[in-house]
Motif scaffolding. Structure first.
Motif, PDB file in Angstrom:
ATOM      1  N   UNK A 250       0.958  -1.038  -0.173  1.00 34.10           N
ATOM      2  CA  UNK A 250       0.086   0.081   0.098  1.00 34.10           C
ATOM      3  C   UNK A 250       0.860   1.307  -0.026  1.00 34.10           C
ATOM      4  N   UNK A 251       1.788   1.288   1.009  1.00 39.78           N
ATOM      5  CA  UNK A 251       2.712   2.564   0.797  1.00 39.78           C
ATOM      6  C   UNK A 251       3.392   2.562  -0.373  1.00 39.78           C
ATOM      7  N   UNK A 252       4.123   1.308  -0.872  1.00 38.52           N
ATOM      8  CA  UNK A 252       4.871   1.739  -1.860  1.00 38.52           C
ATOM      9  C   UNK A 252       3.849   2.281  -3.211  1.00 38.52           C
ATOM     10  N   UNK A 253       2.828   1.765  -3.291  1.00 39.45           N
ATOM     11  CA  UNK A 253       1.445   2.356  -4.189  1.00 39.45           C
ATOM     12  C   UNK A 253       1.367   3.801  -4.062  1.00 39.45           C
ATOM     13  N   UNK A 254       1.215   4.228  -2.819  1.00 45.64           N
ATOM     14  CA  UNK A 254       0.892   5.677  -2.668  1.00 45.64           C
ATOM     15  C   UNK A 254       2.246   6.394  -3.021  1.00 45.64           C
ATOM     16  N   UNK A 255       3.482   5.867  -2.754  1.00 43.57           N
ATOM     17  CA  UNK A 255       4.450   6.706  -2.891  1.00 43.57           C
ATOM     18  C   UNK A 255       4.765   6.720  -4.632  1.00 43.57           C
ATOM     19  N   UNK A 256       4.380   5.614  -5.257  1.00 42.34           N
ATOM     20  CA  UNK A 256       4.647   5.688  -6.699  1.00 42.34           C
ATOM     21  C   UNK A 256       3.346   6.269  -7.342  1.00 42.34           C
ATOM     22  N   UNK A 257       2.349   7.013  -6.585  1.00 44.00           N
ATOM     23  CA  UNK A 257       1.131   7.533  -7.235  1.00 44.00           C
ATOM     24  C   UNK A 257       0.262   6.483  -7.786  1.00 44.00           C
ATOM     25  N   UNK A 258       0.120   5.215  -7.184  1.00 41.30           N
ATOM     26  CA  UNK A 258      -1.041   4.184  -7.419  1.00 41.30           C
ATOM     27  C   UNK A 258      -1.528   4.080  -6.258  1.00 41.30           C
ATOM     28  N   UNK A 259      -2.535   3.089  -6.449  1.00 41.08           N
ATOM     29  CA  UNK A 259      -3.291   2.225  -5.544  1.00 41.08           C
ATOM     30  C   UNK A 259      -2.758   1.286  -4.414  1.00 41.08           C
ATOM     31  N   UNK A 260      -2.000   0.448  -5.075  1.00 41.70           N
ATOM     32  CA  UNK A 260      -1.618  -0.673  -4.436  1.00 41.70           C
ATOM     33  C   UNK A 260      -2.972  -1.694  -4.508  1.00 41.70           C
ATOM     34  N   UNK A 261      -2.906  -2.773  -3.717  1.00 43.07           N
ATOM     35  CA  UNK A 261      -3.767  -3.847  -3.913  1.00 43.07           C
ATOM     36  C   UNK A 261      -5.192  -3.257  -3.349  1.00 43.07           C
ATOM     37  N   UNK A 262      -6.254  -3.198  -4.095  1.00 46.39           N
ATOM     38  CA  UNK A 262      -7.379  -2.896  -3.602  1.00 46.39           C
ATOM     39  C   UNK A 262      -8.694  -3.996  -3.654  1.00 46.39           C
ATOM     40  N   UNK A 263      -8.312  -4.858  -4.155  1.00 48.07           N
ATOM     41  CA  UNK A 263      -9.648  -5.819  -4.598  1.00 48.07           C
ATOM     42  C   UNK A 263      -9.838  -7.095  -3.633  1.00 48.07           C
ATOM     43  N   UNK A 264      -8.661  -7.756  -3.462  1.00 47.18           N
ATOM     44  CA  UNK A 264      -9.080  -9.202  -2.494  1.00 47.18           C
ATOM     45  C   UNK A 264      -9.411  -8.687  -0.938  1.00 47.18           C
ATOM     46  N   UNK A 265     -10.441  -9.201  -0.791  1.00 39.59           N
ATOM     47  CA  UNK A 265     -11.137  -8.977   0.661  1.00 39.59           C
ATOM     48  C   UNK A 265     -11.865  -7.825   0.914  1.00 39.59           C
ATOM     49  N   UNK A 266     -12.140  -6.794  -0.265  1.00 40.51           N
ATOM     50  CA  UNK A 266     -12.998  -5.666   0.091  1.00 40.51           C
ATOM     51  C   UNK A 266     -12.320  -4.545   0.359  1.00 40.51           C
ATOM     52  N   UNK A 267     -11.888  -4.283   1.468  1.00 35.16           N
ATOM     53  CA  UNK A 267     -11.519  -3.182   2.051  1.00 35.16           C
ATOM     54  C   UNK A 267     -10.028  -3.051   1.734  1.00 35.16           C
ATOM     55  N   UNK A 268      -9.493  -2.131   0.573  1.00 34.41           N
ATOM     56  CA  UNK A 268      -8.334  -1.808   0.409  1.00 34.41           C
ATOM     57  C   UNK A 268      -7.208  -3.026   0.250  1.00 34.41           C
ATOM     58  N   UNK A 269      -7.898  -4.125  -0.164  1.00 28.31           N
ATOM     59  CA  UNK A 269      -7.173  -5.488  -0.584  1.00 28.31           C
ATOM     60  C   UNK A 269      -6.423  -5.848   0.763  1.00 28.31           C
ATOM     61  N   UNK A 270      -7.374  -5.961   1.856  1.00 25.26           N
ATOM     62  CA  UNK A 270      -6.483  -6.227   2.917  1.00 25.26           C
ATOM     63  C   UNK A 270      -6.014  -7.833   3.156  1.00 25.26           C
ATOM     64  N   UNK A 271      -6.789  -8.828   2.034  1.00 21.60           N
ATOM     65  CA  UNK A 271      -6.477 -10.002   2.047  1.00 21.60           C
ATOM     66  C   UNK A 271      -5.555 -10.559   1.085  1.00 21.60           C
TER      67      UNK A 271
END
Lengths: 617, 103, 169
Positions: A250-271
């Motif tokens: 997630x942090x890497x995604x935000x630093x690189x201006x993308x979202x990171x994992x979003x789908x698995x598990x529903x809330x922000x790809x927690x799974x």
């Protein structure tokens, strides 16, 4: 559009429905049978207290052997490996239990209750729970898709492990109390060396409480307590990497201006990490044919097991420690050093140019960072005058100003030296030379796949937590809050215990501080570019090493003068300490400010960069 | 069950020592010989520490063991450096080939 | 502690088994990387025995210096020197026989000596592990000269190793 035209929405295959039915049948049936067996045996034991020995011998010794003798021909005739193995296992268990009962003067009641009552009841309850989960599958999925599930699971996991450790400590203290009670403990040792016999425990727990005696009896043995606590340690080590990997993405995604994992598990790809884990287990288990197969299979464990062993000596709070070794610091460093060997062997056994390069770099890097790391750790050890981590922590309980990082200027420098060296020790960027994915494919784990590959990652993230834990204990006030412990409410009620645990003292604060350092490690990794291997060697040997040597020397002189024999210097030291605490406050606020700024603006950054700076958007 | 005493440790150390000697005689790889030396030093250390615990009750033996570990590390560093040079000039570390001074 | 009376033999035989198994592995294996790994087993087992012998600090030093430092150095050396035309260093059969005989005779003699002496006469085992403070005090008081000599030796070794391994210009 009908469902049939979409290939990926297929109806549930017939086979899976049958499998589900079968599993439900087995779990329900087995669970109920086990429960009934347990209760019946309990009744039998209560009804016939004189024949317990014979009953246990027949049921737990003779019957399994007979059953095994029956199963083996059946398995051989049907060609079923499972049945044959089961038969042999039954004969083995029967022989073991029967032999134990006959050859040693062990109380048959203990074996009987543990094997025939408590065991079946526990197994039955577990199987019924599993069956319930299968029945309520849809509801469980709904539950998992909820918004805060990730947080709840994460916190729940950590809290339950802390509770487990706490309960373990509590129960054991109680058992020790019982063992020291001279009115209770009248006989000498039993066969296995324990002090208490069931009969003695039963005098304390009579009537309906009698089963408690059987549950407590095994807990007086150190080995069994260690096994339970080891389960807690391993559970913690599996939770930490799962969530740190997700967090890092997630942090890497935000630093690189993308979202990171979003789908698995529903809330922000927690799974995402769980899904990755499932995928990794199902992957092809590849062993390079030209490499050294045995070493290739051994290497991941050589990296993973020392990482777990490091947690044996790492305290989470004054009493939350598996083994409070007086050489804990050296032990943890040694374990981190052995972990490196696993990486080197992995690269070597792969018989791949890139892997060998990665392994060589790891060896070079290890030889160069270990010395500055150890020297930097010497400074707080010298300042505290102790090597036991809990003793060093105890010095820092008087609030923010007493944290060792601001004890003298050399400690602060030593902290930064240690943090840099610890980045190298975890193979984190900018020192991730062993796996540098842009030049060496994936470095030492190029040939690894599946479960073995994931073991390397478990080891890496566990080591990250361990080095952060060392930094927190040795420099940043261990498990004490920024306020002096003497301000904490002293009461024994729940409310003051919660306040103490959250603000002043305890494993939660320790884990939070480690989490902050982990975050900084992740932050550095996705911010700084990787440096070359010769630059790593230069940085470690020609910059860090002389610096740490100077720091150790300076710290020695500081300690020599900073005592009541030199009043002038002592007051000067106090002023310096105050100034350094201020510096510490400023640094902490700055880091916290950066983190909060990044978190608040996380969406805006993604939006503006992705949309405004791209041509044609 | 038997209680563990000094003899057990001494026997174990003797076995370790003999295995170290065997390693040194059977390996031609210079690094193998170095590994044999490490085994022998470990056997000696084990003896020292066992004697310290069971005979004297003081900890002097442990101090000597610390010095031996230190010497072993130093020896390994120098030995590896020599092997590197050996390898650079002969392209092998087979000790049987280090006979160039025989003329 | 009653628990120790039955736990100690088990742990001793466990670690002794690890030590002997790995040491025999070192003798028998032809692969030098495997020999280095077996050495890790021996060193770890000996460290475990040090813990059993109440020498915690020594066990930690053994793990950190031997297993963490020296062993990595050895593996590093193996990697740098393994690409050679004479990789297989198998001893001849007569050599192996002679070495084994010598080893067995030596072990028999040592075992005879060890078992022949009644060690229990002066035995009064230490019950408390030696603390770091005790070891440190001894090192800086009674053994100060060897300690300083050792530090000089380390410096000499560092310079010597760097000199030996330098690239030839």
């Amino acid at each position: 559009m009908s469902q049939a035209t979409i290939p990926w929405i297929e109806p549930v295959p017939e086979k899976r429905v049958a499998m589900r039915r079968k599993a439900l049948l087995v779990l329900f049936g087995g669970g109920l049978t086990a429960l009934i067996v347990g209760c019946v045996m309990l009744g039998v034991f209560r009804a016939l207290p004189d024949q317990v020995g014979t009953i246990v011998f027949i049921l737990a010794g003779v019957l399994p052997i007979l059953g095994g003798l029956g199963l083996i021909p059946l398995g051989l005739l049907n060609g079923s490996v499972v049945l044959t193995t089961l038969g042999f296992a039954q004969i083995g268990i029967g022989a073991l239990v029967g032999g134990l009962l006959k050859a040693t003067p062990i109380d048959p009641l203990v074996v009987g209750v543990l094997l025939l009552v408590i065991g079946p009841i526990a197994a039955g309850l577990a199987m019924l729970t599993a069956a319930g989960v299968i029945v309520a599958f849809k509801q469980v999925v709904q539950l998992l898709l909820m918004r805060w599930t990730a947080l709840i699971l994460f916190c729940g996991g950590i809290v339950s492990i802390i509770l487990l450790v706490w309960a373990h400590a509590f129960v054991f203290r109680y058992v020790a109390q019982l063992a020291n009670d001279t009115t209770l403990n009248t006989s000498a040792t039993t066969t296995f060396g324990g002090d208490l016999t069931i009969a003695e425990l039963s005098t304390r727990f009579s009537g309906n409480w009698r089963p408690v005696a059987f549950v407590l009896w095994p807990l007086q043995f150190g080995l069994i307590r260690d096994l339970i606590a080891m389960g807690g340690v391993i559970g913690f080590i599996s939770i930490i990497p799962l969530y740190t990997i997700w967090w890092e993405r997630k942090v890497a995604g935000r630093i690189q201006s993308r979202l990171g994992p979003m789908r698995v598990g529903g809330w922000h790809g927690w799974a995402q990490s769980f899904a990755d884990g499932m995928k990794l287990i199902c992957k092809e288990d590849f062993v390079p044919p030209e490499g050294d197969g045995t070493l290739f299979r051994l290497a991941p464990y050589l990296a993973f097991v020392p990482a777990i062993c490091a947690f044996i000596a790492l305290p989470f709070a004054t009493t939350y420690v598996f083994r409070d070794l007086d050489v804990a610091l050296l032990f943890i460093l040694a374990m981190l050093g052995i972990e490196v060997l696993g990486v080197i062997i992995a690269g070597w056994a792969s018989n791949n140019k890139w892997s060998v390069y990665g392994a060589m770099r790891e060896a070079c890097q290890m030889v160069s960072y270990e010395i500055p790391m150890g020297m930097a750790l010497l400074v707080p050890v010298m300042t505290a005058g102790a090597l036991r981590l809990t003793d060093i922590a105890k010095l820092q309980q008087d609030g923010f100003g007493s944290w060792l990082a601001w004890n003298n200027p050399f400690c602060l420098i030593a902290f930064f030296c240690y943090y840099t060296a610890s980045l190298a020790s975890c193979k984190r960027a900018p020192f991730d030379l062993p796996e540098s994915e842009s030049e060496l494919v994936a470095g030492f784990h190029t040939e690894y796949s599946g479960f073995r590959w994931s073991l390397f990652f478990f080891a890496e993230y566990a080591a990250m937590f361990a080095v952060s834990g060392l930094a927190v204990i040795l420099f940043l006030g261990a498990w004490y809050g920024p306020l002096p412990l003497s301000w904490a409410p002293a009461g024994n009620d729940i409310a003051s215990a919660v306040v103490r645990g959250l603000l002043f003292d305890g494993p939660i604060l320790f884990i939070l501080k480690c989490g902050l350092l982990l975050y900084v490690q992740i932050w550095i990794r996705w911010t700084l570019p990787r440096i070359r291997i010769d630059q790593v060697l230069y940085a470690c040997i020609q910059v860090l090493l002389p610096l740490t040597m100077l720091v150790v020397l300076g710290s020695t002189f500081w300690l020599l003068f900073d005592n009541s024999a030199h009043p002038a210097f002592e007051s000067f030291a106090k002023v310096v300490r105050g100034l350094l605490s201020l510096v510490g406050v400023v640094i902490s606020i700055a880091i916290a400010g950066f983190i909060i700024f990044g978190f608040v603006n996380r969406r805006r950054l993604v939006g503006t960069l992705a949309i405004e700076h791209f041509p044609g958007s | 069950m038997t209680s563990i005493g000094l003899q057990h440790y001494l026997l174990l150390a003797a076995a370790l020592f003999c295995l170290g000697i065997l390693t040194m005689t059977l390996k031609r790889n210079a690094i193998g010989i170095l590994i044999g030396v490490e085994l022998i030093l470990n056997a000696a250390n084990l003896n020292l520490v066992a004697f310290t615990r069971y005979r004297t009750g003081a900890i002097d033996g442990q101090i000597v063991a610390v010095f031996i570990i230190l010497l072993a590390a130093a020896e390994a560093a120098i030995a590896i450096a020599i092997f590197m040079n050996f390898y650079n000039s002969l392209a092998t570390i087979d000790v049987d080939r280090a006979d160039q001074l025989q003329g | 502690m009653n628990v120790n009376t039955w736990l100690e033999p088990i742990v001793f035989f466990l670690f002794a088994g690890v030590v002997l198994f790995s040491a025999i592995g070192i003798v028998l294996t032809r692969n030098i990387v495997r020999a280095a790994l077996f050495l890790l087993g021996t060193l770890g087992g000996v460290a475990g025995l040090y813990f059993l012998l109440m020498a915690n600090l020594l066990a930690a030093i053994q793990l950190i210096v031997y297993a963490g430092g020296t062993l990595v150095l050895i593996v590093f050396g193996v990697m740098l020197t393994s690409k050679s035309p004479w990789v297989r260093f198998a001893p001849s059969r007569s050599e192996a026989a002679a070495a084994t005989t010598i080893g067995l005779v030596l072990f028999a003699a040592l075992a005879k000596i060890v078992t022949g002496i009644d060690w229990t006469v002066a035995a009064h085992p230490a019950d408390q592990p030696a603390t770091v403070r005790q070891v440190g005090n001894l090192l800086l008081q009674q053994y100060l000269v060897p300690f300083e000599v050792a530090s000089v030796l380390l410096l000499v070794v560092m310079i010597g190793a760097a000199y030996l391994a330098r690239p030839e210009n």
